[in-house]
Design an enzyme around this catalytic site. Structure first.
Site, PDB file in Angstrom:
ATOM      1  N   LYS A 139       2.386  -0.866   8.466  1.00 19.68           N
ATOM      2  CA  LYS A 139       3.906   0.058   8.852  1.00 19.68           C
ATOM      3  C   LYS A 139       4.389   0.412  10.141  1.00 19.68           C
ATOM      4  O   LYS A 139       3.789   0.346  11.107  1.00 19.68           O
ATOM      5  CB  LYS A 139       3.696   1.515   8.274  1.00 19.68           C
ATOM      6  CG  LYS A 139       3.909   1.375   6.258  1.00 19.68           C
ATOM      7  CD  LYS A 139       3.951   2.224   5.612  1.00 19.68           C
ATOM      8  CE  LYS A 139       3.216   2.354   4.324  1.00 19.68           C
ATOM      9  NZ  LYS A 139       3.418   3.614   3.503  1.00 19.68           N
ATOM     10  N   ARG A 162      -5.558   3.091   1.627  1.00 18.68           N
ATOM     11  CA  ARG A 162      -4.290   2.087   0.400  1.00 18.68           C
ATOM     12  C   ARG A 162      -4.340   1.756   1.197  1.00 18.68           C
ATOM     13  O   ARG A 162      -3.406   1.561   2.689  1.00 18.68           O
ATOM     14  CB  ARG A 162      -3.338   3.116  -0.205  1.00 18.68           C
ATOM     15  CG  ARG A 162      -2.019   2.169  -0.951  1.00 18.68           C
ATOM     16  CD  ARG A 162      -1.316   2.214  -1.510  1.00 18.68           C
ATOM     17  NE  ARG A 162      -0.426   1.086  -2.353  1.00 18.68           N
ATOM     18  CZ  ARG A 162       0.698   0.176  -1.936  1.00 18.68           C
ATOM     19  NH1 ARG A 162       1.112   0.452  -0.810  1.00 18.68           N
ATOM     20  NH2 ARG A 162       0.773  -0.524  -2.238  1.00 18.68           N
TER      21      ARG A 162
END
Length: 283
Positions: free
Chosen positions: A228, A262
């Protein structure tokens, strides 16, 4: 409540043991995920990616057909379900015993996936905010429900990254949502702080610094930081170069109590879990 009491999820009648953290591998059946390496559209791509996720040691495959990156294109429920069907048919055929999670904020899509394809977990980035029937639906279906903290929608979330007190606001949000779900009879609830969603770079690292405080909820905690912008913007790189930073943050999250990671890169997350588990044996 004993700390071990919430370390299981009931997935289609089996218990997923979270006393050892588990890895959720990302399977995007989208053309526009922020990380190009995770976009799987052909049947061959989906088949290969699903096999890789399981081979590398993930216990859950999280399939998503709606890109939630900032400014992502909004697609209809019909288009989302059409994309999911392709992936779910492949998963059901090739891996009938795999634990499948569907990443959706739509109650109708969630219901179809559970009833038609035996999906075990619903993963909702909006915690019911984008579909007011989601809470009632997951409670009725009796499936584990992952709810994430976000303000706004994927299209507007970065304009809404304003908080009087970040931690207090996030905690109050979850306290209210958990109570609503419990009142409806929902049992297995997982919290996701929502790294990268309606958060500035500083907000993301503040959340990570205080991650262990989420233990107050006595609920499993999912962390999704894989490749991210909180990594590549800080380091001045790209999502393609963010694997090392992902593993660093996953390791920090594990030390602070994360139960599910995740990730795009399963093998590296599995290795991080093994190392952290070994360290914790000595404490």
């Amino acid at each position: 409540m004993n700390s071990s009491d919430f370390k299981y999820l009931n997935v289609n009648g089996r218990l997923l043991d979270l006393s050892t953290p588990q890895v959720m591998g990302i399977l995007n059946v989208t053309p526009d995920s922020f990380y190009a390496g995770s976009r799987m559209q052909t049947r061959e791509d989906i088949t290969r990616r699903a096999q890789q996720i399981l081979d590398e040691g993930a216990s859950v495959i999280d399939i998503g057909a709606y890109s939630s990156r900032p400014n992502a294109e909004h697609i209809s429920a019909e288009e989302e379900m059409n994309r999911l069907r392709v992936g779910l048919e492949i998963l059901n055929r090739n891996h009938p015993d795999a634990v499948i999670s569907v990443d959706t904020f739509r109650a109708d899509v969630a219901e179809q996936c559970v009833k038609e394809y035996g999906v075990a977990i619903i993963n909702d980035i909006s915690a019911g905010e984008m579909d007011n029937r989601m809470f009632e639906t997951v409670a009725r279906l009796g499936v584990p429900y992952i709810m994430m903290h976000m303000q706004g929608t994927p299209q507007s979330m970065q304009k809404e990254a304003h908080y009087d007190n970040l931690l207090k606001d996030v905690f109050m949000y979850f306290a209210r949502k958990v109570r609503q779900l419990r009142d409806l009879g929902a049992k297995d609830i997982v919290l996701d702080p929502g790294f990268g969603f309606s958060k500035t770079l500083a907000h993301n690292y503040e959340l990570m610094a205080h991650l262990e405080e989420f233990s107050i909820f006595e609920l499993p905690l999912l962390v999704g930081v894989s490749r991210k912008s909180m990594i590549y913007r800080l380091l001045g790189t790209t999502p393609q170069e963010a694997l090392n930073g992902t593993t660093v943050l996953d390791t920090v999250a594990l030390m602070k109590g994360a139960d599910i990671l995740r990730v795009h890169d399963v093998r590296q997350a599995v290795e991080a879990i093994k190392i952290v588990q070994e360290i914790k044996k000595g404490t």
